[in-house]
Design a protein around this motif. Sequence first.
Motif, PDB file in Angstrom:
ATOM      1  N   LYS A   7     -22.389  49.416 -11.720  1.00  0.00           N
ATOM      2  CA  LYS A   7     -22.331  49.884 -13.092  1.00  0.00           C
ATOM      3  C   LYS A   7     -21.194  49.214 -13.842  1.00  0.00           C
ATOM      4  N   GLU A   8     -21.350  49.157 -15.148  1.00  0.00           N
ATOM      5  CA  GLU A   8     -20.324  48.646 -16.046  1.00  0.00           C
ATOM      6  C   GLU A   8     -20.124  49.683 -17.149  1.00  0.00           C
ATOM      7  N   LYS A   9     -18.927  49.693 -17.732  1.00  0.00           N
ATOM      8  CA  LYS A   9     -18.681  50.666 -18.794  1.00  0.00           C
ATOM      9  C   LYS A   9     -17.742  50.091 -19.840  1.00  0.00           C
ATOM     10  N   THR A  10     -17.776  50.685 -21.016  1.00  0.00           N
ATOM     11  CA  THR A  10     -16.851  50.328 -22.082  1.00  0.00           C
ATOM     12  C   THR A  10     -16.406  51.597 -22.786  1.00  0.00           C
ATOM     13  N   THR A  11     -15.182  51.602 -23.305  1.00  0.00           N
ATOM     14  CA  THR A  11     -14.572  52.812 -23.867  1.00  0.00           C
ATOM     15  C   THR A  11     -14.087  52.564 -25.285  1.00  0.00           C
ATOM     16  N   LEU A  12     -14.209  53.586 -26.133  1.00  0.00           N
ATOM     17  CA  LEU A  12     -13.739  53.497 -27.511  1.00  0.00           C
ATOM     18  C   LEU A  12     -13.115  54.825 -27.915  1.00  0.00           C
ATOM     19  N   LEU A  13     -11.942  54.766 -28.552  1.00  0.00           N
ATOM     20  CA  LEU A  13     -11.291  55.951 -29.122  1.00  0.00           C
ATOM     21  C   LEU A  13     -11.624  56.012 -30.605  1.00  0.00           C
ATOM     22  N   VAL A  14     -12.167  57.146 -31.038  1.00  0.00           N
ATOM     23  CA  VAL A  14     -12.607  57.294 -32.429  1.00  0.00           C
ATOM     24  C   VAL A  14     -11.925  58.506 -33.058  1.00  0.00           C
TER      25      VAL A  14
END
Length: 263
Positions: free
Chosen positions: A141-148
Motif C-alpha cells: 500500500k501507499e498513502k499520502t497525507t494532507l492537513l486542512v
Amino acid sequence: MSELTTVNSNQVAVQGDAGQVMASKILELAADPNFDVDKLERLMELQTRETERQATVAFSTAFAAMQSEIPTIAKAKSGNGSNYATLEDVVEITRPILNKHGFSLSFDTNTVLEKADEKSTNDYKGYVEIVAILLHKEGHKEKTTLLVPFDYSGSKKNNPAQAMGSSVSYGKRYTLCALLNIATRDDNDASAAWQHKKITAAQARGLSAKQAKLSDADKDSFDKWLLDDFKIDAIADIPQSAYNYIDGQLTAKLNAAKELETA
C-alpha cells in the motif's frame, strides 16, 4: 517455479522466486525439533522480505497499467472563485478502474479541535488530517497525507460541523488526486470532446475478442444493449467515456458463462 533446496540438515538454499514454496518449506522445518531455531528465524525474515518485494512489484505493475486508463477529469463545479473537479466525480470515474486492477481506496481522518479565542466569531478552530490509502490486492500500500484547516467561508462561518465537513471533502479530493496523479482541466468544449471521443483501435480489438467468446444469444443481447443504451451498432463507435463500463459488463458475462459451465 522457484525452489528451496536442502543443502544439509541445517542449511537451505533459495533459488529464484521464493513465494509459497519457501513458506511451505519453513513450516516443514519448523516441525523438526532438531532444526536450528536461529536459522529458522533468518529463513522467516528472508521469506517476509521476499513476500514484501513481490507485493511491491505487483503494486508497481498494476499501478502503471491503472494510471494509463485514468482520464483527465473535468473541473465541473465552481466555488470560491475557481473551478474544480468534485470528489464525487473523481470517485465515480476512478473506482471501476481501481477495481479492475486490484486496488482499493480508503481514508483515515483525524480532527483536532481548539476553543477559539474570545475575539473570534467561531466557536472552534482546528484542522483535519486526511490520509488517503491505496491498497493493492497483493498487500502493498501507499498513502499520502494532507492537513486542512477548518473551512469557515461563506455560510459556514458560524457552523463548526459544516466547516469540518467541507474540509474533509476538500482533503479527500486533493489526497486522492495526488495519490493517483490525476490531472484536471476546465470543463469547456474539451469536456464535450472527451465524451464523444471514440475508443482506440486496441481497445476495440480487446472488446471484440471478448464478444467473440460469448454465446450467440449473449452476442445478440450485447448488440441490442449497445444500440438501446448507447445508440451505436459497432464496437469501434463506443465512446471513450463508456469503455471501462462496457468492458466490465463483457467480463462479467464471460465469468458468468464460465461459472455455468463448471457448475
